[in-house]
Design a protein around this motif. Sequence first.
Motif, short mmCIF file in Angstrom:
data_model
loop_
_atom_site.label_atom_id
_atom_site.label_comp_id
_atom_site.label_asym_id
_atom_site.label_seq_id
_atom_site.Cartn_x
_atom_site.Cartn_y
_atom_site.Cartn_z
N LYS A 10 1.12 7.15 -6.49
CA LYS A 10 -0.02 8.03 -6.71
C LYS A 10 0.28 9.47 -6.29
O LYS A 10 -0.09 10.42 -6.96
CB LYS A 10 -1.25 7.50 -5.97
CG LYS A 10 -2.52 8.22 -6.31
CD LYS A 10 -3.72 7.49 -5.71
CE LYS A 10 -5.00 8.17 -6.06
NZ LYS A 10 -5.55 7.77 -7.32
N GLN A 11 1.00 9.61 -5.19
CA GLN A 11 1.36 10.92 -4.68
C GLN A 11 2.28 11.67 -5.63
O GLN A 11 2.20 12.89 -5.76
CB GLN A 11 2.03 10.75 -3.31
CG GLN A 11 2.32 12.02 -2.58
CD GLN A 11 3.00 11.74 -1.25
OE1 GLN A 11 3.79 10.81 -1.12
NE2 GLN A 11 2.65 12.53 -0.25
N GLN A 16 2.05 1.95 -3.60
CA GLN A 16 0.97 2.52 -4.42
C GLN A 16 0.68 3.97 -4.03
O GLN A 16 0.45 4.81 -4.89
CB GLN A 16 -0.29 1.67 -4.32
CG GLN A 16 -0.15 0.33 -5.00
CD GLN A 16 -1.34 -0.57 -4.76
OE1 GLN A 16 -2.09 -0.37 -3.81
NE2 GLN A 16 -1.51 -1.56 -5.62
N SER A 17 0.70 4.25 -2.73
CA SER A 17 0.41 5.62 -2.31
C SER A 17 1.55 6.56 -2.72
O SER A 17 1.30 7.71 -3.09
CB SER A 17 0.17 5.70 -0.80
OG SER A 17 1.33 5.34 -0.09
N LEU A 18 2.79 6.08 -2.68
CA LEU A 18 3.92 6.90 -3.11
C LEU A 18 3.82 7.21 -4.60
O LEU A 18 3.99 8.35 -5.02
CB LEU A 18 5.24 6.21 -2.80
CG LEU A 18 6.50 6.93 -3.29
CD1 LEU A 18 6.66 8.25 -2.53
CD2 LEU A 18 7.73 6.07 -3.11
N ALA A 76 0.82 -1.20 0.00
CA ALA A 76 0.00 0.00 0.00
C ALA A 76 0.86 1.25 0.00
O ALA A 76 0.50 2.25 -0.62
CB ALA A 76 -0.94 0.00 1.20
N THR A 77 1.99 1.21 0.68
CA THR A 77 2.85 2.39 0.71
C THR A 77 3.47 2.65 -0.66
O THR A 77 3.67 3.80 -1.03
CB THR A 77 3.97 2.25 1.76
OG1 THR A 77 4.68 1.04 1.53
CG2 THR A 77 3.41 2.26 3.16
#
Length: 142
Positions: free
Chosen positions: A9-10, A5-7, A2-3
């Motif tokens: 996306k960010q 993917q969030s990175l 998840a980290t």
Amino acid sequence: MATIQSLVKQKENKNTKNSTELVLKTWKEGSENRQNVPKLHIMDVGELNYFLSCFVIECRRIDGTDYTTDTLYQICAGLFRHMMSKGVCDKNVLDTNDHKFDGFRKCLDARMKDLSSRGISTKKKLSDPIDQEDEEKLWKTG
């Protein structure tokens, strides 16, 4: 996971994201005129060739004027970006080494040549050349 993917996306470029969303809106508006058009990311090779070919031939601005050649190509690139965002990485319709999409690319090429022949291509802005006198002034003033 998840980290990661969030990175990703960010750090996604906002202009690219907005461009892809605008292209997808253009695709959806063009698809509304046709019956039973599957979602772009679930089409098979034959459907992609057919529907993308129809799209590049029919695609126009809201006011009915044609897109420039560069804009039309960028729209196609945006559609591919959308497919990649949906996990479709094996259907690069713009890859000249992937012969499955020769039909679509020939159609896109023909459309771009037609637009160019009618003067609807991106105009390159050229500067006037520097004459000898101006060049000498530049060298003297540093």
